[in-house]
Motif scaffolding. Sequence first.
Motif, PDB file in Angstrom:
ATOM      1  N   PRO A  13       0.845  -1.410   0.010  1.00 21.03           N
ATOM      2  CA  PRO A  13       0.014  -0.097   0.061  1.00 21.03           C
ATOM      3  C   PRO A  13       0.703   1.232   0.005  1.00 21.03           C
ATOM      4  N   ARG A  14       2.276   1.139   0.278  1.00 15.82           N
ATOM      5  CA  ARG A  14       3.087   2.219   0.330  1.00 15.82           C
ATOM      6  C   ARG A  14       3.393   2.697  -0.968  1.00 15.82           C
ATOM      7  N   VAL A  15       3.395   1.720  -2.123  1.00 13.22           N
ATOM      8  CA  VAL A  15       3.900   1.977  -3.426  1.00 13.22           C
ATOM      9  C   VAL A  15       2.709   2.632  -4.232  1.00 13.22           C
ATOM     10  N   VAL A  16       3.064   3.731  -4.731  1.00 13.44           N
ATOM     11  CA  VAL A  16       2.061   4.539  -5.562  1.00 13.44           C
ATOM     12  C   VAL A  16       2.354   4.072  -6.976  1.00 13.44           C
ATOM     13  N   TYR A  17       3.537   4.320  -7.459  1.00 13.86           N
ATOM     14  CA  TYR A  17       3.889   3.918  -8.774  1.00 13.86           C
ATOM     15  C   TYR A  17       5.242   3.130  -8.838  1.00 13.86           C
ATOM     16  N   ILE A  18       5.313   2.313  -9.730  1.00 11.85           N
ATOM     17  CA  ILE A  18       6.824   2.005 -10.059  1.00 11.85           C
ATOM     18  C   ILE A  18       7.080   1.970 -11.593  1.00 11.85           C
ATOM     19  N   PHE A  19       7.974   2.551 -12.162  1.00 15.00           N
ATOM     20  CA  PHE A  19       8.471   2.685 -13.543  1.00 15.00           C
ATOM     21  C   PHE A  19       9.706   1.760 -13.825  1.00 15.00           C
ATOM     22  N   THR A  20       9.389   1.151 -14.872  1.00 14.51           N
ATOM     23  CA  THR A  20      11.011   0.695 -15.568  1.00 14.51           C
ATOM     24  C   THR A  20      11.542   1.760 -16.318  1.00 14.51           C
ATOM     25  N   THR A  21      12.836   1.920 -16.488  1.00 12.56           N
ATOM     26  CA  THR A  21      13.418   2.815 -17.257  1.00 12.56           C
ATOM     27  C   THR A  21      14.559   2.497 -18.081  1.00 12.56           C
ATOM     28  N   ILE A  22      15.067   3.105 -19.031  1.00 11.25           N
ATOM     29  CA  ILE A  22      16.315   2.785 -19.567  1.00 11.25           C
ATOM     30  C   ILE A  22      17.315   3.840 -19.324  1.00 11.25           C
ATOM     31  N   GLY A  23      18.479   3.336 -18.480  1.00  6.28           N
ATOM     32  CA  GLY A  23      19.468   4.208 -17.952  1.00  6.28           C
ATOM     33  C   GLY A  23      20.184   3.470 -16.960  1.00  6.28           C
ATOM     34  N   GLY A  24      20.810   4.170 -16.160  1.00  8.83           N
ATOM     35  CA  GLY A  24      21.859   3.897 -15.130  1.00  8.83           C
ATOM     36  C   GLY A  24      20.643   3.204 -13.999  1.00  8.83           C
ATOM     37  N   TYR A  25      19.507   3.752 -13.794  1.00  9.13           N
ATOM     38  CA  TYR A  25      18.639   3.033 -12.877  1.00  9.13           C
ATOM     39  C   TYR A  25      17.599   2.798 -13.868  1.00  9.13           C
ATOM     40  N   ASN A  26      17.128   1.251 -13.636  1.00 13.09           N
ATOM     41  CA  ASN A  26      16.281   0.737 -14.242  1.00 13.09           C
ATOM     42  C   ASN A  26      14.524   0.528 -13.615  1.00 13.09           C
ATOM     43  N   LEU A  27      14.740   1.182 -12.572  1.00 11.26           N
ATOM     44  CA  LEU A  27      13.372   1.123 -11.842  1.00 11.26           C
ATOM     45  C   LEU A  27      13.353   2.554 -11.115  1.00 11.26           C
ATOM     46  N   ILE A  28      12.250   3.324 -11.026  1.00 11.08           N
ATOM     47  CA  ILE A  28      11.871   4.301 -10.288  1.00 11.08           C
ATOM     48  C   ILE A  28      10.618   4.231  -9.498  1.00 11.08           C
ATOM     49  N   ALA A  29      10.489   4.274  -8.269  1.00 13.63           N
ATOM     50  CA  ALA A  29       9.011   4.236  -7.480  1.00 13.63           C
ATOM     51  C   ALA A  29       8.819   5.391  -6.949  1.00 13.63           C
ATOM     52  N   ILE A  30       7.635   5.528  -6.714  1.00 14.83           N
ATOM     53  CA  ILE A  30       7.168   6.944  -5.858  1.00 14.83           C
ATOM     54  C   ILE A  30       6.414   6.034  -4.733  1.00 14.83           C
ATOM     55  N   ILE A  31       6.751   6.506  -3.518  1.00 17.62           N
ATOM     56  CA  ILE A  31       6.157   5.630  -2.099  1.00 17.62           C
ATOM     57  C   ILE A  31       5.782   6.962  -1.206  1.00 17.62           C
ATOM     58  N   VAL A  32       4.524   6.461  -0.236  1.00 18.69           N
ATOM     59  CA  VAL A  32       4.254   7.295   0.743  1.00 18.69           C
ATOM     60  C   VAL A  32       4.403   6.650   2.027  1.00 18.69           C
ATOM     61  N   ALA A  33       4.483   7.473   3.172  1.00 22.23           N
ATOM     62  CA  ALA A  33       4.771   7.221   4.601  1.00 22.23           C
ATOM     63  C   ALA A  33       3.824   8.610   5.372  1.00 22.23           C
ATOM     64  N   GLU A  34       3.297   8.152   6.472  1.00 21.96           N
ATOM     65  CA  GLU A  34       2.471   8.569   7.375  1.00 21.96           C
ATOM     66  C   GLU A  34       3.274  10.092   7.955  1.00 21.96           C
ATOM     67  N   ASP A  35       4.763   9.634   8.182  1.00 18.82           N
ATOM     68  CA  ASP A  35       5.240  10.740   8.553  1.00 18.82           C
ATOM     69  C   ASP A  35       6.979  10.418   8.536  1.00 18.82           C
TER      70      ASP A  35
END
Length: 199
Positions: free
Chosen positions: A96-118
Motif C-alpha cells: 500500500p505504500r507504493v504508488v507507482y513503479i516505472f521501468t526506465t532505460i538508463g543507469g537506474y532501471n526502476l523508479i518508484a514513488i512511495i508514501v508514508a505517514e510521517d
Amino acid sequence: YEISLGLVGSEMCIRDRIISRLRLDGRLSLTNLSKHVGYSSMGVKKRLDKLVKGNLLKVSGELNVEKLGLYTAIVFLEMDSSESMSKLLERFKDCPRVVYIFTTIGGYNLIAIIVAEDQSTLESISMERCSLRSAEGVRRSEFYPIGKIYYEPFLPVRQELTHRNLPLPPCGVDCRPCDSFRSNRCVGCPSIVHYRGKL
C-alpha cells in the motif's frame, strides 16, 4: 478522404473535451458533461463507455497527499537482472505504500514513488528489510524525499490495499520484530492488523 479525416478530428476533439472535463471533476454527471462537450447525454455516454472499455480512460479517486500530511519519496533502483526486477515487482505489487513503479532505460532501471505517514516512518521504510532498496538483486539505489509537489498534489494512493487486517504485510516482512516498529519510529504496514497509522 477529407470528410472522413474531418470526422476523425472531430471525434478526437470530443474525446479530449470529455477527458479534460473529467480531469477537473471526475464526479460530473452526464448531463453536465454533455453541456461542456456540446453533445447529448447519450452521445457523451456512448463515447465515455467506449473510452473506459478501450482502457483509454479510468475515472478514480486520488488523494491530496499534502492536505493529508503524507510524506512522499522517489526511489531509484538499479537491478542486477531482469529476473531480480520481476521478483521485486511481484513482491511489492500489493504494497500500500507504493504508488507507482516505472521501468526506465538508463543507469537506474526502476523508479518508484512511495508514501508514508510521517518523517520517521519514511526514514524507516527507506532502509529496513521492508524497503524496496533491501530487495534481492538491488545493485545500487538512491532515496529522495519529495519536498513541495507542484501543479498536482493528488496521487493515486492505493487505499484499497490498506486496513485489510492481514497477519503479515504483502511483502512478507513481519513488522513486529523490527526495531523501528517496536520503538514507534515506524507505524507499520497499512495492510496489517498491528498497523498504527492513518492511511
